[in-house]
Scaffold this motif. Structure first.
Motif, PDB file in Angstrom:
ATOM      1  N   VAL A 115     -12.202  -9.116  -0.651  1.00  0.00           N
ATOM      2  CA  VAL A 115     -11.009  -8.448  -0.136  1.00  0.00           C
ATOM      3  C   VAL A 115     -11.096  -6.950  -0.451  1.00  0.00           C
ATOM      4  CG1 VAL A 115      -8.505  -8.248  -0.313  1.00  0.00           C
ATOM      5  CG2 VAL A 115      -9.593 -10.507  -0.362  1.00  0.00           C
ATOM      6  N   ARG A 116     -10.687  -6.155   0.507  1.00  0.00           N
ATOM      7  CA  ARG A 116     -10.642  -4.704   0.303  1.00  0.00           C
ATOM      8  C   ARG A 116      -9.341  -4.168   0.866  1.00  0.00           C
ATOM      9  NH1 ARG A 116     -13.024  -0.105   3.057  1.00  0.00           N
ATOM     10  NH2 ARG A 116     -13.586  -1.491   4.780  1.00  0.00           N
ATOM     11  N   LEU A 117      -8.724  -3.270   0.121  1.00  0.00           N
ATOM     12  CA  LEU A 117      -7.445  -2.685   0.528  1.00  0.00           C
ATOM     13  C   LEU A 117      -7.647  -1.198   0.760  1.00  0.00           C
ATOM     14  CD1 LEU A 117      -5.144  -4.394  -2.139  1.00  0.00           C
ATOM     15  CD2 LEU A 117      -5.795  -5.258   0.119  1.00  0.00           C
ATOM     16  N   VAL A 118      -7.144  -0.697   1.887  1.00  0.00           N
ATOM     17  CA  VAL A 118      -7.304   0.719   2.211  1.00  0.00           C
ATOM     18  C   VAL A 118      -5.946   1.304   2.560  1.00  0.00           C
ATOM     19  CG1 VAL A 118      -8.431   2.403   3.690  1.00  0.00           C
ATOM     20  CG2 VAL A 118      -9.643   0.288   3.076  1.00  0.00           C
ATOM     21  N   GLU A 119      -5.464   2.204   1.699  1.00  0.00           N
ATOM     22  CA  GLU A 119      -4.159   2.830   1.911  1.00  0.00           C
ATOM     23  C   GLU A 119      -4.297   4.121   2.704  1.00  0.00           C
ATOM     24  OE1 GLU A 119      -3.450   1.576  -2.624  1.00  0.00           O
ATOM     25  OE2 GLU A 119      -4.978   2.816  -1.660  1.00  0.00           O
ATOM     26  N   SER A 120      -3.195   4.478   3.347  1.00  0.00           N
ATOM     27  CA  SER A 120      -3.095   5.772   4.016  1.00  0.00           C
ATOM     28  C   SER A 120      -1.620   6.119   4.178  1.00  0.00           C
ATOM     29  CB  SER A 120      -3.781   5.731   5.387  1.00  0.00           C
ATOM     30  OG  SER A 120      -3.146   4.788   6.231  1.00  0.00           O
ATOM     31  N   GLY A 121      -1.369   7.364   4.566  1.00  0.00           N
ATOM     32  CA  GLY A 121      -0.011   7.745   4.881  1.00  0.00           C
ATOM     33  C   GLY A 121       0.676   8.637   3.872  1.00  0.00           C
ATOM     34  N   GLY A 122       0.024   8.906   2.752  1.00  0.00           N
ATOM     35  CA  GLY A 122       0.635   9.786   1.775  1.00  0.00           C
ATOM     36  C   GLY A 122       0.686  11.218   2.273  1.00  0.00           C
ATOM     37  N   GLY A 123       1.396  12.051   1.527  1.00  0.00           N
ATOM     38  CA  GLY A 123       1.495  13.452   1.898  1.00  0.00           C
ATOM     39  C   GLY A 123       2.597  14.141   1.133  1.00  0.00           C
ATOM     40  N   SER A 124       2.936  15.334   1.582  1.00  0.00           N
ATOM     41  CA  SER A 124       3.992  16.127   0.958  1.00  0.00           C
ATOM     42  C   SER A 124       5.200  16.171   1.870  1.00  0.00           C
ATOM     43  CB  SER A 124       3.488  17.551   0.700  1.00  0.00           C
ATOM     44  OG  SER A 124       2.418  17.536  -0.214  1.00  0.00           O
ATOM     45  N   VAL A 125       6.365  16.032   1.278  1.00  0.00           N
ATOM     46  CA  VAL A 125       7.602  16.000   2.052  1.00  0.00           C
ATOM     47  C   VAL A 125       8.716  16.615   1.222  1.00  0.00           C
ATOM     48  CG1 VAL A 125       8.208  13.686   1.235  1.00  0.00           C
ATOM     49  CG2 VAL A 125       9.054  14.482   3.453  1.00  0.00           C
ATOM     50  N   MET A 126       9.711  17.152   1.892  1.00  0.00           N
ATOM     51  CA  MET A 126      10.879  17.704   1.199  1.00  0.00           C
ATOM     52  C   MET A 126      11.786  16.558   0.773  1.00  0.00           C
ATOM     53  SD  MET A 126      10.454  20.934   1.106  1.00  0.00           S
ATOM     54  CE  MET A 126      12.096  21.494   0.648  1.00  0.00           C
ATOM     55  N   ALA A 127      12.547  16.794  -0.278  1.00  0.00           N
ATOM     56  CA  ALA A 127      13.517  15.802  -0.728  1.00  0.00           C
ATOM     57  C   ALA A 127      14.447  15.440   0.424  1.00  0.00           C
ATOM     58  CB  ALA A 127      14.313  16.343  -1.906  1.00  0.00           C
ATOM     59  N   GLY A 128      14.735  14.146   0.524  1.00  0.00           N
ATOM     60  CA  GLY A 128      15.555  13.659   1.618  1.00  0.00           C
ATOM     61  C   GLY A 128      14.745  13.199   2.813  1.00  0.00           C
ATOM     62  N   GLY A 129      13.460  13.517   2.798  1.00  0.00           N
ATOM     63  CA  GLY A 129      12.589  13.145   3.902  1.00  0.00           C
ATOM     64  C   GLY A 129      12.082  11.726   3.797  1.00  0.00           C
ATOM     65  N   SER A 130      11.177  11.384   4.725  1.00  0.00           N
ATOM     66  CA  SER A 130      10.661  10.018   4.805  1.00  0.00           C
ATOM     67  C   SER A 130       9.143  10.018   4.962  1.00  0.00           C
ATOM     68  CB  SER A 130      11.269   9.297   6.011  1.00  0.00           C
ATOM     69  OG  SER A 130      12.675   9.243   5.927  1.00  0.00           O
ATOM     70  N   LEU A 131       8.540   8.960   4.490  1.00  0.00           N
ATOM     71  CA  LEU A 131       7.114   8.713   4.676  1.00  0.00           C
ATOM     72  C   LEU A 131       6.905   7.224   4.778  1.00  0.00           C
ATOM     73  CD1 LEU A 131       5.212  10.970   2.080  1.00  0.00           C
ATOM     74  CD2 LEU A 131       5.057  11.125   4.577  1.00  0.00           C
ATOM     75  N   THR A 132       5.887   6.825   5.524  1.00  0.00           N
ATOM     76  CA  THR A 132       5.513   5.420   5.562  1.00  0.00           C
ATOM     77  C   THR A 132       4.054   5.282   5.160  1.00  0.00           C
ATOM     78  OG1 THR A 132       7.113   4.860   7.292  1.00  0.00           O
ATOM     79  CG2 THR A 132       5.249   3.367   7.001  1.00  0.00           C
ATOM     80  N   VAL A 183      -4.232  -1.439   4.801  1.00  0.00           N
ATOM     81  CA  VAL A 183      -4.950  -2.413   5.624  1.00  0.00           C
ATOM     82  C   VAL A 183      -5.680  -3.376   4.703  1.00  0.00           C
ATOM     83  CG1 VAL A 183      -6.718  -2.749   7.375  1.00  0.00           C
ATOM     84  CG2 VAL A 183      -5.214  -0.756   7.488  1.00  0.00           C
ATOM     85  N   VAL A 184      -5.466  -4.655   4.948  1.00  0.00           N
ATOM     86  CA  VAL A 184      -6.085  -5.697   4.129  1.00  0.00           C
ATOM     87  C   VAL A 184      -7.307  -6.224   4.855  1.00  0.00           C
ATOM     88  CG1 VAL A 184      -5.746  -7.899   2.966  1.00  0.00           C
ATOM     89  CG2 VAL A 184      -3.813  -6.324   3.249  1.00  0.00           C
ATOM     90  N   HIS A 185      -8.468  -5.945   4.301  1.00  0.00           N
ATOM     91  CA  HIS A 185      -9.716  -6.449   4.875  1.00  0.00           C
ATOM     92  C   HIS A 185     -10.059  -7.741   4.134  1.00  0.00           C
ATOM     93  CE1 HIS A 185     -10.523  -2.775   7.168  1.00  0.00           C
ATOM     94  NE2 HIS A 185      -9.999  -2.139   6.138  1.00  0.00           N
ATOM     95  N   GLY A 186      -9.593  -8.850   4.701  1.00  0.00           N
ATOM     96  CA  GLY A 186      -9.836 -10.140   4.064  1.00  0.00           C
ATOM     97  C   GLY A 186      -8.647 -11.064   4.208  1.00  0.00           C
ATOM     98  N   TYR A 187      -8.584 -12.003   3.316  1.00  0.00           N
ATOM     99  CA  TYR A 187      -7.608 -13.082   3.337  1.00  0.00           C
ATOM    100  C   TYR A 187      -6.214 -12.590   2.925  1.00  0.00           C
ATOM    101  CZ  TYR A 187      -5.832 -17.777   2.173  1.00  0.00           C
ATOM    102  OH  TYR A 187      -5.134 -18.934   2.109  1.00  0.00           O
ATOM    103  N   THR A 188      -5.187 -13.069   3.623  1.00  0.00           N
ATOM    104  CA  THR A 188      -3.827 -12.665   3.279  1.00  0.00           C
ATOM    105  C   THR A 188      -2.874 -13.835   3.041  1.00  0.00           C
ATOM    106  OG1 THR A 188      -3.269 -12.527   5.620  1.00  0.00           O
ATOM    107  CG2 THR A 188      -3.951 -10.482   4.528  1.00  0.00           C
ATOM    108  N   ASP A 189      -3.117 -14.976   3.655  1.00  0.00           N
ATOM    109  CA  ASP A 189      -2.172 -16.085   3.558  1.00  0.00           C
ATOM    110  C   ASP A 189      -1.931 -16.505   2.117  1.00  0.00           C
ATOM    111  OD1 ASP A 189      -3.171 -17.883   6.585  1.00  0.00           O
ATOM    112  OD2 ASP A 189      -2.021 -16.058   6.244  1.00  0.00           O
ATOM    113  N   ASN A 190      -0.664 -16.864   1.856  1.00  0.00           N
ATOM    114  CA  ASN A 190      -0.270 -17.372   0.537  1.00  0.00           C
ATOM    115  C   ASN A 190      -0.553 -16.397  -0.602  1.00  0.00           C
ATOM    116  OD1 ASN A 190       0.531 -19.843   1.668  1.00  0.00           O
ATOM    117  ND2 ASN A 190      -1.567 -20.596   1.592  1.00  0.00           N
ATOM    118  N   LEU A 191      -0.613 -15.123  -0.296  1.00  0.00           N
ATOM    119  CA  LEU A 191      -0.861 -14.143  -1.330  1.00  0.00           C
ATOM    120  C   LEU A 191       0.356 -13.246  -1.528  1.00  0.00           C
ATOM    121  CD1 LEU A 191      -4.504 -13.066  -0.504  1.00  0.00           C
ATOM    122  CD2 LEU A 191      -3.736 -14.615  -2.303  1.00  0.00           C
TER     123      LEU A 191
END
Length: 123
Positions: free
Chosen positions: A1-18, A22-30
């Motif tokens: 299994v390998r996990l790859v994150e993305s989406g971080g960054g800089s934002v002003m207070a009150g802002g939003s980020l998502t 991505v899960v490369h591998g098995y996910t069920d029952n985890l």
């Protein structure tokens, strides 16, 4: 299994980020978790989700502001963050656990970790 994150960054207070994980591998029952480590502080659990049911749990300080979800078709975990505060600044990690139980369980129960993505909130 390998996990790859993305989406971080800089934002002003009150802002939003998502963040995405991505899960490369098995996910069920985890159990999947989002953790964060602010500079010079201990790592803490932001929230968890049981992949099969979608059941979630959150750290009190992020309840109502953060939402964890998953997309089965894309094998992707999300952390939607709104109304961000300076104290949310941290390196964020997704993690996966095959050990039974899920509700806000400790980091040592998670076997697989992503590389992390930095979130910086400026006031």
């Amino acid at each position: 299994v390998r996990l790859v994150e993305s989406g971080g960054g800089s934002v002003m207070a009150g802002g939003s980020l998502t963040l995405s994980c991505v899960v490369h591998g098995y996910t069920d029952n985890l159990c999947m978790g989002w953790f964060r480590r602010p500079i010079e502080k201990e790592r803490e659990s932001v929230g968890t989700i049981l992949w099969y049911t979608g059941s979630t749990a959150y750290l009190d300080s992020v309840k109502g502001r953060f939402t964890i979800s998953r997309d089965n078709a894309k094998n992707t975990l999300y952390l939607e963050m709104t109304s961000l505060k300076s104290e949310d600044t941290a390196m964020y990690y997704c993690a996966q656990s095959s050990i039974s139980g899920c509700y806000l369980k400790a980091a040592y129960d998670f076997e697989t970790w992503g590389q992390g993505t930095q979130v910086t909130v400026s006031s």
